[in-house]
Design a protein around this motif. Structure first.
Motif, mmCIF file in Angstrom:
data_model
loop_
_atom_site.group_PDB
_atom_site.id
_atom_site.type_symbol
_atom_site.label_atom_id
_atom_site.label_comp_id
_atom_site.label_asym_id
_atom_site.label_seq_id
_atom_site.Cartn_x
_atom_site.Cartn_y
_atom_site.Cartn_z
ATOM 1 N N LEU A 717 3.919 1.615 -9.376
ATOM 2 C CA LEU A 717 5.220 0.956 -9.264
ATOM 3 C C LEU A 717 5.461 0.446 -7.849
ATOM 4 N N LEU A 718 5.087 1.244 -6.864
ATOM 5 C CA LEU A 718 5.367 0.900 -5.477
ATOM 6 C C LEU A 718 4.463 -0.198 -4.961
ATOM 7 N N THR A 719 3.179 -0.166 -5.360
ATOM 8 C CA THR A 719 2.205 -1.090 -4.767
ATOM 9 C C THR A 719 1.933 -2.310 -5.641
ATOM 10 N N GLY A 720 2.214 -2.206 -6.935
ATOM 11 C CA GLY A 720 1.901 -3.294 -7.846
ATOM 12 C C GLY A 720 0.438 -3.380 -8.177
ATOM 13 N N LYS A 721 -0.324 -2.330 -7.864
ATOM 14 C CA LYS A 721 -1.764 -2.336 -8.099
ATOM 15 C C LYS A 721 -2.110 -1.445 -9.284
ATOM 16 N N THR A 722 -3.293 -1.653 -9.833
ATOM 17 C CA THR A 722 -3.766 -0.875 -10.972
ATOM 18 C C THR A 722 -4.461 0.396 -10.478
ATOM 19 N N PRO A 723 -4.627 1.396 -11.350
ATOM 20 C CA PRO A 723 -5.253 2.649 -10.924
ATOM 21 C C PRO A 723 -6.684 2.500 -10.441
ATOM 22 N N VAL A 724 -7.426 1.510 -10.966
ATOM 23 C CA VAL A 724 -8.819 1.297 -10.568
ATOM 24 C C VAL A 724 -8.871 0.179 -9.530
ATOM 25 N N GLN A 725 -9.484 0.463 -8.400
ATOM 26 C CA GLN A 725 -9.622 -0.490 -7.306
ATOM 27 C C GLN A 725 -11.100 -0.753 -7.035
ATOM 28 N N PRO A 726 -11.414 -1.852 -6.353
ATOM 29 C CA PRO A 726 -12.824 -2.115 -6.013
ATOM 30 C C PRO A 726 -13.446 -0.956 -5.252
ATOM 31 N N ILE A 727 -14.731 -0.776 -5.470
ATOM 32 C CA ILE A 727 -15.437 0.340 -4.835
ATOM 33 C C ILE A 727 -15.303 0.290 -3.316
ATOM 34 N N ASP A 728 -15.398 -0.930 -2.726
ATOM 35 C CA ASP A 728 -15.328 -1.031 -1.269
ATOM 36 C C ASP A 728 -13.929 -0.746 -0.727
ATOM 37 N N GLN A 729 -12.949 -0.575 -1.637
ATOM 38 C CA GLN A 729 -11.601 -0.240 -1.208
ATOM 39 C C GLN A 729 -11.194 1.162 -1.668
ATOM 40 N N GLY A 730 -12.165 1.949 -2.042
ATOM 41 C CA GLY A 730 -11.894 3.331 -2.394
ATOM 42 C C GLY A 730 -12.158 3.683 -3.837
ATOM 43 N N GLY A 731 -12.141 2.670 -4.722
ATOM 44 C CA GLY A 731 -12.468 2.916 -6.120
ATOM 45 C C GLY A 731 -11.301 3.323 -6.989
ATOM 46 N N ASP A 732 -10.259 3.878 -6.384
ATOM 47 C CA ASP A 732 -9.088 4.258 -7.170
ATOM 48 C C ASP A 732 -7.850 4.079 -6.305
ATOM 49 N N LEU A 733 -6.694 4.031 -6.947
ATOM 50 C CA LEU A 733 -5.454 3.692 -6.262
ATOM 51 C C LEU A 733 -5.061 4.752 -5.242
ATOM 52 N N VAL A 734 -5.270 6.023 -5.562
ATOM 53 C CA VAL A 734 -4.887 7.085 -4.627
ATOM 54 C C VAL A 734 -5.668 6.959 -3.329
ATOM 55 N N THR A 735 -6.984 6.738 -3.434
ATOM 56 C CA THR A 735 -7.805 6.577 -2.223
ATOM 57 C C THR A 735 -7.400 5.322 -1.461
ATOM 58 N N TRP A 736 -7.105 4.249 -2.179
ATOM 59 C CA TRP A 736 -6.685 3.000 -1.520
ATOM 60 C C TRP A 736 -5.421 3.214 -0.702
ATOM 61 N N VAL A 737 -4.449 3.906 -1.265
ATOM 62 C CA VAL A 737 -3.194 4.164 -0.546
ATOM 63 C C VAL A 737 -3.440 4.992 0.704
ATOM 64 N N LYS A 738 -4.234 6.039 0.575
ATOM 65 C CA LYS A 738 -4.503 6.888 1.735
ATOM 66 C C LYS A 738 -5.244 6.119 2.825
ATOM 67 N N ASN A 739 -6.187 5.267 2.427
ATOM 68 C CA ASN A 739 -6.897 4.453 3.412
ATOM 69 C C ASN A 739 -5.959 3.460 4.084
ATOM 70 N N PHE A 740 -5.052 2.894 3.309
ATOM 71 C CA PHE A 740 -4.094 1.935 3.864
ATOM 72 C C PHE A 740 -3.216 2.621 4.899
ATOM 73 N N ILE A 741 -2.724 3.801 4.589
ATOM 74 C CA ILE A 741 -1.878 4.545 5.525
ATOM 75 C C ILE A 741 -2.634 4.843 6.811
ATOM 76 N N ARG A 742 -3.918 5.163 6.668
ATOM 77 C CA ARG A 742 -4.736 5.489 7.833
ATOM 78 C C ARG A 742 -4.991 4.276 8.717
ATOM 79 N N ASP A 743 -5.130 3.101 8.111
ATOM 80 C CA ASP A 743 -5.609 1.931 8.845
ATOM 81 C C ASP A 743 -4.522 0.946 9.261
ATOM 82 N N HIS A 744 -3.269 1.130 8.802
ATOM 83 C CA HIS A 744 -2.241 0.140 9.068
ATOM 84 C C HIS A 744 -1.045 0.759 9.775
ATOM 85 N N SER A 745 -0.464 -0.050 10.645
ATOM 86 C CA SER A 745 0.694 0.407 11.392
ATOM 87 C C SER A 745 1.994 0.135 10.654
ATOM 88 N N TYR A 746 2.079 -0.982 9.956
ATOM 89 C CA TYR A 746 3.321 -1.367 9.314
ATOM 90 C C TYR A 746 3.296 -0.917 7.849
#
Length: 819
Positions: A717-746
Motif C-alpha cells: 500500500l505504501l510503496t505501490g510495488k508488488t511483493p516480488v521484485q527483481p533479483i538485483d533489487q533484493g528479490g522481494d518487497l521486504v528486502t527492497w524496502v530495507k535496502n532503500f532505507i539503507r541507501d537513501h536519505s530522503y
C-alpha cells in the motif's frame, strides 16, 4: 411353563424348533432345564439369534433363572425392572442391543449376580446406588452407552468386584473416595467420560489393580503420589485430561508397569530419573505436556522399552547417546522440543527401529550415514532442524520406508538413488533445503507415491514427461526452484492430483488443455512464472478447486467466465498479469469465496460488476492498479465479512484508507479498492498468501506468520510495488524496502509517487505505518509484534506524529524522515 410360553411367543418365528404345543420347552434352542420330575428353566441363552422388539416384563416370572443372555440382538425399549425378581440370577448379559431408558434400581436385588453386561446399548441416566447391594458382583460392564451423573458412592461396597468398565459415556462428578473399598478390583476403565475433580489418593489403596484406564476425562490437579502404591499396576492411562504439576517420582515404584501413558495434559517439571526403575515397562508416552529439562540418560536402563514419545514438550539439551543401547526401541518421537546437538551416532544400529521422528527441534550435524542399514525404517521425519550434509543413501535399504520428511534443513547435493528407487515410499518431503539436480524422473516409477514436495531448493531443468507415471500422486509441490520449459501436457494424466504448486520457477508457455483433466485438483498455484497466453475457459471444469493462484505471470486476454463454475473456491488470486476486458459478472457466483479475490495489477476495464456484492463471505478484495471506472456498487454494502474497517479493533474506515493513501474517491477516477478484515485480534490479511520465511515450507502456520503477511500488504500500500521484485533489487518487497532505507536519505521517496505527498499529516501517518510494517516483517518471528499490538499501534498512529523510524537492521535512526 405357560408363563414361559407367554413370554417368548413373539420370538418363536425366529427360532426353528420352538413349538408352543410342546409340553416342555426344555429341548428348545437356547433353553436349559434342571433334571428331575419337575424341571425348571435355569438357563436362557439367546445370544446372536437376530431377535428384536422389547423384552416382556413377565420374564421376571422365571424365578429359577441363573443364566440369562440376550446379547448381540436388536432388542429395544427399557430393561424390564421385573428381572430383579429373578433372585437366583448369577449372569445377566444384555449387551450389544438397542436398550434405552435407565438401569432399573431393582437389579440391585440380585444378590447372587456375579456378571452384569449392559455395554453397547443406549442406556441413559445415572448408575443407581442400589447396584452397591450386589455383594457377589465380580464384573460390571456398562461402557458405550449414554450414562450420566456421578458414580454411586455405594460402589465401595462391591468387595468382590474385579472388573469395572463404564467408558465412553457421559458420566460426570468425581471418582468417590469410597472406591478404596473395591479391594479385589484389577480393571478400572472409565475412559471417555466427563469425570472431573482430582484423582483421589485412595486409588493408591487398590493393590490388586492391574489396569487404570481413565483417559479423556476432565481430571484436574496433580497426579497423587499414592498411585506409586499400586504394586500390581501394569497399565496406567491418564492421558487427555487437565492434570498439572510434576510427574511423581513414586511412579518409579510400579515394578509391574508395562504401559505408562500421561500425554496430552499440562504436566510440568522434569522427567524424574526414577522412571528408569520401571524395568518391565514397554511403552512410555509423556508427549503434549510442558515438561522441561533434559531427557534423562537413565531411561537407557529400561531394556525392554519399545515406544518412547516425548514430543511437544519444552525439553532441552541433547538426545542422550545412551538411548542407542535400547535394542528393543521401535517407535521414538522427540519432536517439537528444543533439543540441540547431533542425532546420536548409535541410532543407526537400532535394529528394531521403525518410526524415528525428531522434527521441529534445533538439531545440528549430519544424519548418521548408516541409518537404515540395520533397521526396517518405516517413518523418518527430521524436518525443521539445522541438519546438514547429504541425505544418506540407506534409509530405504530394507524397502520398508513409507514417509521421509527432511524439510527445512540445510541438506545439499542430489537425492540419493536409494531414495529414488524406494518402492514402498508414499510421501517424499524435502522442501526448504539446498538440494540440486534435475527433477528426479526415477520417482515416477514409485507406484505408491502420493506426495512429492521439493519446494525451495535449487532443482533445475524441465519437468519430465515421465511425470505421467505417478498415477497415485496427490500432492506435487516444487515451488521456489529453477525449473524451466513448459508445463508438460502429461500432467493431465495425474487424475488423483489434489494439490499442485509450481510457483516461483521459470516455467514458460501456455497451459496445455490436457492439464484440465486433473478433475480432483483442489489447490493450484502457478504464480510467479512466465506463463503466457489466455487462460482457457476449460479451467471452469475443475469444479473441486478451492484455491487458484496465478499471480505474477503474463496471462492475457479476458478472465474466463468459466471461473464462476467453481462452487468450492475460497481464494482467487490473478494479480500481476495482463488480463484485459471487464471483470466477468460470473465471479459473483463464487459464493464460497472467503479468503481473498485479487485481480489487481492487470489491464481490466469497465465497471465493477454489482454481482460481486453476492460474495457475502469475502474478506479481502483487491482490484487496484487496473483501469476500472465508476463507483463502488451499492451492493457492496451487504458484504458484512468484507469489513469497512481496516481492523475490527481499530477505527480506520474504508473512506479514510482511500484518503490516507492519497487517491480521490469519485466516479471517473483510477479506482483503488483495498479492504481488510480481522476477526478477533488476528488479521485475515495475514492469510492472503505472503508467507513468512520461516514458515514457507512448514505446515505449521501461526499468528507470527500472519503478522509477516500483513506487514507485506502494508508495504504494498505504501510503496505501490508488488511483493516480488527483481533479483538485483533484493528479490522481494521486504528486502527492497530495507535496502532503500539503507541507501537513501530522503525517506518520502519510498512512497508511491501517485500519493499526495504534499500533505505533511498524510506523510507523517504513512511514516508511522511504515514503522509498523517493518516491525511486522522482522526476519525473526520473535521480534514481530502480536496482532493485538499492531492494532493498538495503528490506532495510535492516527493520534501522534512520527519524528523518526528505527532502521530494521540497527538501532540507528533513519537518515531522514521529512519530505
Amino acid at each position: 411353563m405357560r408363563g414361559f410360553l407367554r413370554l417368548l411367543c413373539c420370538w418363536i418365528i425366529w427360532l426353528k424348533n420352538w413349538n408352543p404345543s410342546d409340553q416342555t420347552p426344555c429341548g428348545w434352542i437356547g433353553v436349559k432345564c434342571t433334571s428331575g420330575e419337575a424341571p425348571v428353566v435355569w438357563s436362557l441363552d439367546l445370544k446372536s439369534k437376530n431377535l428384536s422388539g422389547s423384552v416382556n416384563r413377565v420374564i421376571g416370572n422365571l424365578i429359577h433363572l441363573t443364566y440369562l443372555d440376550l446379547s448381540d440382538n436388536e432388542f429395544t425399549g427399557n430393561i424390564p425392572k421385573e428381572i430383579g425378581n429373578c433372585s437366583g440370577l448369577e449372569s445377566l448379559s444384555l449387551n450389544n442391543n438397542m436398550f434405552e431408558g435407565e438401569i432399573p434400581p431393582e437389579l440391585g436385588k440380585l444378590s447372587s449376580l456375579r456378571s452384569l453386561n449392559i455395554f453397547n446399548n443406549r442406556i441413559s441416566g445415572s448408575i443407581p446406588e442400589e447396584l452397591g447391594n450386589l455383594s457377589s458382583l465380580v464384573e460390571l460392564m456398562a461402557y458405550t452407552n449414554q450414562l450420566t451423573g456421578p458414580l454411586p458412592r455405594s460402589i465401595g461396597n462391591l468387595k468382590n468386584l474385579k472388573r469395572l468398565r463404564a467408558g465412553q459415556n457421559a458420566i460426570s462428578g468425581s471418582i468417590p473416595s469410597e472406591i478404596k473399598g473395591c479391594q479385589s478390583l484389577n480393571m478400572l476403565g472409565l475412559a471417555q467420560n466427563e469425570i472431573g475433580g482430582e484423582l483421589p489418593k485412595e486409588l493408591g489403596m487398590l493393590h490388586n489393580l492391574t489396569d487404570m484406564i481413565l483417559w479423556s476425562n476432565q481430571f484436574s490437579g496433580t497426579i497423587p503420589e499414592e498411585l506409586g502404591n499400586c504394586s500390581s499396576l501394569e497399565v496406567l492411562a491418564l492421558y487427555a485430561n487437565h492434570l498439572v504439576g510434576p510427574i511423581p517420582k513414586a511412579l518409579g515404584n510400579l515394578s509391574s508397569l508395562k504401559k505408562l501413558y500421561l500425554y496430552r495434559n499440562g504436566l510440568n517439571g522434569t522427567i524424574p530419573k526414577e522412571i528408569s526403575n520401571l524395568s518391565l515397562v514397554e511403552e512410555i508416552d509423556f508427549s503434549e505436556n510442558s515438561l522441561t529439562g533434559d531427557i534423562p540418560s537413565e531411561l537407557s536402563k529400561i531394556k525392554g522399552l519399545r515406544l518412547l514419545f516425548l514430543f511437544k514438550n519444552l525439553l532441552t539439551g541433547v538426545i542422550p547417546d545412551e538411548l542407542s543401547t535400547l535394542s528393543n526401541l521401535t517407535w521414538l518421537d522427540l519432536s517439537i522440543n528444543d533439543l540441540r546437538g547431533p542425532i546420536p551416532f548409535g541410532f543407526q544400529y537400532l535394529t528394531k527401529m521403525l518410526q524415528l521422528q525428531l522434527f521441529d527441534n534445533s538439531l545440528t550435524g549430519s544424519i548418521p550415514s548408516g541409518l537404515g542399514l540395520f533397521s526396517w525404517l518405516w517413518v523418518v521425519d527430521f524436518s525443521i532442524n539445522n541438519l546438514t550434509g547429504t541425505i544418506p543413501s540407506h534409509l530405504c535399504h530394507h524397502s520398508n520406508l513409507s514417509i521421509l520428511n527432511l524439510e527445512s534443513n540445510k541438506f545439499y547435493g542430489n537425492i540419493p538413488s536409494g531414495i529414488l528407487n524406494c518402492r514402498p515410499l508414499v510421501q517424499l518431503r524435502l522442501g526448504g533445503n539446498m538440494l540440486t539436480g534435475a527433477f528426479p524422473s526415477e520417482l515416477c516409477s514409485l507406484k505408491n507415491l502420493s506426495a512429492i514436495e521439493l519446494g525451495q531448493n535449487n532443482f533445475s531443468g524441465p519437468i519430465p514427461k515421465d511425470i505421467e507415471r505417478c498415477q497415485k500422486l496427490q500432492r506435487l509441490h516444487i515451488a521456489n526452484n529453477f525449473f524451466t520449459s513448459s508445463l508438460p501436457k502429461e500432467i493431465g494424466s495425474l487424475t488423483q492430483l489434489v494439490t499442485l504448486n509450481v510457483s516461483s520457477n521459470q516455467l514458460t508457455g501456455q497451459l496445455p488443455l490436457e492439464f484440465f483433466n486433473c478433475k480432483m485438483l483442489q489447490r493450484l498455484d502457478l504464480s510467479y512464472n512466465v506463463f503466457i497466453g489466455p487462460l482457457p475457459n476449460e479451467i471452469g471444469s475443475l469444479s473441486q478447486l478451492e484455491l487458484l493462484i496465478l499471480s505474477g505471470n503474463k496471462f492475457s486476454g479476458n478472465i474466463p467466465a468459466g471461473l464462476g463454475n467453481m462452487s468450492h473456491m475460497t481464494e482467487l488470486q490473478l494479480r500481476g498479469n495482463s488480463f484485459s476486458g471487464e471483470i466477468p459478472k460470473e465471479l459473483g457466483s463464487l459464493l464460497s469465496l472467503q479468503i481473498a479475490m485479487d485481480l489487481s495489477y492487470n489491464n481490466l476495464t469497465g465497471r465493477i460488476p454489482p454481482e460481486l456484492g453476492r460474495l457475502s463471505l469475502l474478506e479481502i478484495l483487491l482490484l487496484n492498479n487496473n483501469h476500472l471506472t465508476g463507483q463502488i456498487p451499492t451492493e457492496f454494502d451487504n458484504l458484512s465479512s468484507l469489513s469497512a474497517e481496516i481492523l475490527t479493533l481499530g477505527q480506520i474506515r474504508h473512506r479514510n484508507i482511500v484518503k490516507l493513501y492519497g487517491y480521490s474517491y469519485h466516479q471517473g477516477s483510477n479506482l483503488l479498492l483495498y479492504e481488510y478484515m480481522a476477526k478477533g485480534s488476528l488479521a485475515v490479511a495475514g492469510s492472503y498468501g505472503y508467507i513468512a520465511p520461516e514458515y514457507a515450507y512448514s505446515m505449521k502456520v501461526t499468528e507470527k506468520c500472519d503478522i509477516y503477511s500483513f506487514g507485506v500488504v502494508l508495504l504494498e500500500l505504501l510503496t505501490g510495488k508488488t511483493p516480488v521484485q527483481p533479483i538485483d533489487q533484493g528479490g522481494d518487497l521486504v528486502t527492497w524496502v530495507k535496502n532503500f532505507i539503507r541507501d537513501h536519505s530522503y525517506m518520502s521517496r519510498i512512497f508511491d509517487s501517485r500519493l499526495n505527498l504534499q500533505d505533511r499529516s498524510i506523510v507523517e501517518h504513512m511514516m508511522s505505518v511504515l514503522k509498523i510494517a517493518l516491525m511486522c516483517t522482522s526476519m525473526s518471528p520473535f521480534d514481530r509484534p502480536s496482532m493485538r499490538e499492531v492494532v493498538s499501534m495503528l490506532i495510535e498512529s492516527n493520534e501522534q506524529e512520527v519524528n523518526f523510524i528505527p532502521s530494521p537492521d540497527s538501532d540507528l535512526p533513519l537518515k531522514d524522515n521529512t519530505v
